[in-house]
Each structure stands twice: as C-alpha cells, then as structure tokens.
Design an enzyme around this catalytic site. Sequence first.
Site, PDB file in Angstrom:
ATOM      1  N   SER A 167      -4.907   3.149  -1.823  1.00  0.00           N
ATOM      2  CA  SER A 167      -3.791   4.060  -2.483  1.00  0.00           C
ATOM      3  C   SER A 167      -4.129   5.149  -3.418  1.00  0.00           C
ATOM      4  O   SER A 167      -5.168   4.906  -4.352  1.00  0.00           O
ATOM      5  CB  SER A 167      -2.825   2.925  -3.256  1.00  0.00           C
ATOM      6  N   TYR A 197      -1.654  -3.108  -9.516  1.00  0.00           N
ATOM      7  CA  TYR A 197      -1.819  -2.783  -8.359  1.00  0.00           C
ATOM      8  C   TYR A 197      -3.004  -1.609  -8.293  1.00  0.00           C
ATOM      9  O   TYR A 197      -3.849  -1.473  -7.383  1.00  0.00           O
ATOM     10  CB  TYR A 197      -0.674  -2.228  -7.928  1.00  0.00           C
TER      11      TYR A 197
END
Length: 256
Positions: free
Chosen positions: A151, A165
Amino acid sequence: MTDPAASDRRPVTLITGGGRGIGAAIARRLAADGHDLALTYRVRADEVRQVAEECCAAGSEVAVMRADLADLAQVRALVPSVLDHFGRITGLVNNAGITGTIGEFLDVDDDEAELVLDVNVLAPMLLAKDAIAHMATDRGGEGGCIVNISSGAAVSGAPHTYVPYAMSKAALNAMTTGLAKEFAAVGVRVNTVSPGTTHTEIHADAGRPNAPEERAPNIPMRRAGEPHEIAGAVAYLFSADASYTTGADIRVAGGN
Ligand code: NAP
C-alpha cells in the site's frame, strides 16, 4: 526452467482473498492470462465461488480454499492443499489484508493491531516460505513468482488514519526486498504492487465507506483506482516481460 512464464505448463498461482475486491480482479486477469488458480477466502463463500466460475469459464482450473489468515495453522495448510490439488505451485499473490479501524494512533486497539500484523505480515511470510520451498530450483522446483500487495501507506505512514496498517505494509515491502535478493539465483522473483486508494469494501470495513471520494481531491488524478487497474500491474509482474524484474515496487496510485 527458471521462469514459469516461459514454461509450456500452465502457471499455478495461489491468490489469498481472491473472492472480492482487488483479489477478485487479479484472479480474473490471471485466468485470462492462462493461470490455474487456488483462491482463498475467509467468510464470503458465495462471492469466491462466483469468481471461480468466471475463471473456469476463461479456461482455468480453479480450487477454492477456506482459510482464516489470522490462524497460522490454517495458513500453513494452504500450500500443501495447493500441492494436493495441482501437484505444483509456481505463483503466490499475497493479497488478503485488513486495515483495522480508521482513527488516531492513541486510540489503536491492541488486539486489533495484533490481528493486522498477523493477517498482513505473518501470514504472507509463512506462505512465501512454504511456496518458495517448492519453487526454488535448487530444491527441485521450476522457479516461481511472488507478488505482495502492499500500500502507499507503507511510505506515508498513514498518520491519524491507520499507523499499524502502514507498519504492516512497510514490513511486507521489506520482505519483498529480502526475498528478491535471497532467491533471485534460484528462479524465484518477488515484487510488490502498492495500490493507492482503490474502490473496494475495505474502506467500509475500516469505518469510512466514503474514503475514496473524500481522498479524491488529494490524488493527482482526482479519483480513486479500480481493482482491475491494480490487477494489470500484477499481471505484468507474472508475465515474460517481467523476467528480469525482481525486488520492484510498482505504485499504482494515481500519481501519489
Ligand atoms: P477487501 O475488498 O476488503 O477484500 C479483502 C479480502 O481479504 C477478502 O477477500 C477477504 O476474504 C480477505 N480477508 C480479510 N481478512 C481475512 C482473514 N483474516 N483471513 C483470510 N482472508 C481475509 O480488500 P481490498 O481493498 O481488495 O484489498 C486487497 C489488498 O489490497 C489488501 O492487502 C489491502 O491492504 C491492499 N490495498 C487496498 C487498497 C484499497 O484502497 N482498497 C489500497 C492499498 C492497498 P472474504 O471475502 O472471505 O471476507
């Protein structure tokens, strides 16, 4: 044979979270490119079966496997299941992932952070370990290709949003770098695709269903991505065109 893309045999690729979102788009695209597939899911059985049917219609042999990636015993059973079904494995897409609830760092729930690290880091690591043990040419394997779905958060750190995350995806990036170098000489290529904000249900699960629209003004292309746009980068990394590409991180983030 060190490049499965150059083999006469069909690639056999395991995709975690292949039933919806980006994983489903990757499954459809790799099916169109001639892969046989093992697709995993955790709870959404109907959706993964629908994707499997579409991939079969495109000519793929498809096995559907249930596994909760937070349970490391279930993770360890996946590659053996692929070998039981297909007799071989040449590809792995570590796609399944969770963000945890969007919020401030001081409000992070400890148990949720542990879950994020289990699903996003430990499970992909164990799957890579098991897959490479069967792909590496110095162990009798035919070579292989691993793509880790990371990501843009790995680099931004995702302040005020989901720092755990972001940490998990930075760990995945480090795994790509290390494995690419450790296994380059034995026919296994390892790369990362880093999506920016993409239209899937992950944002609703994080408590922010409108995140793609809210973030669009801060994306140079002024829109979130679509899952098939991420799948295209994954397909490239599996293709013969990427035969000299390992350790790369392809950002698919609309300019961010
Ligand atoms: P999604 O639509 O929320 O789908 C998540 C997938 O992961 C589902 O297939 C789900 O299985 C599976 N999954 C979730 N928890 C699991 C668990 N504990 N065990 C096994 N499987 C589990 O997510 P997505 O947006 O497609 O995300 C795919 C990847 O792209 C993730 O790694 C994510 O971090 C990354 N990414 C997404 C975006 C974005 O904006 N969408 C941006 C950057 C990176 P079920 O269907 O059975 O629930």
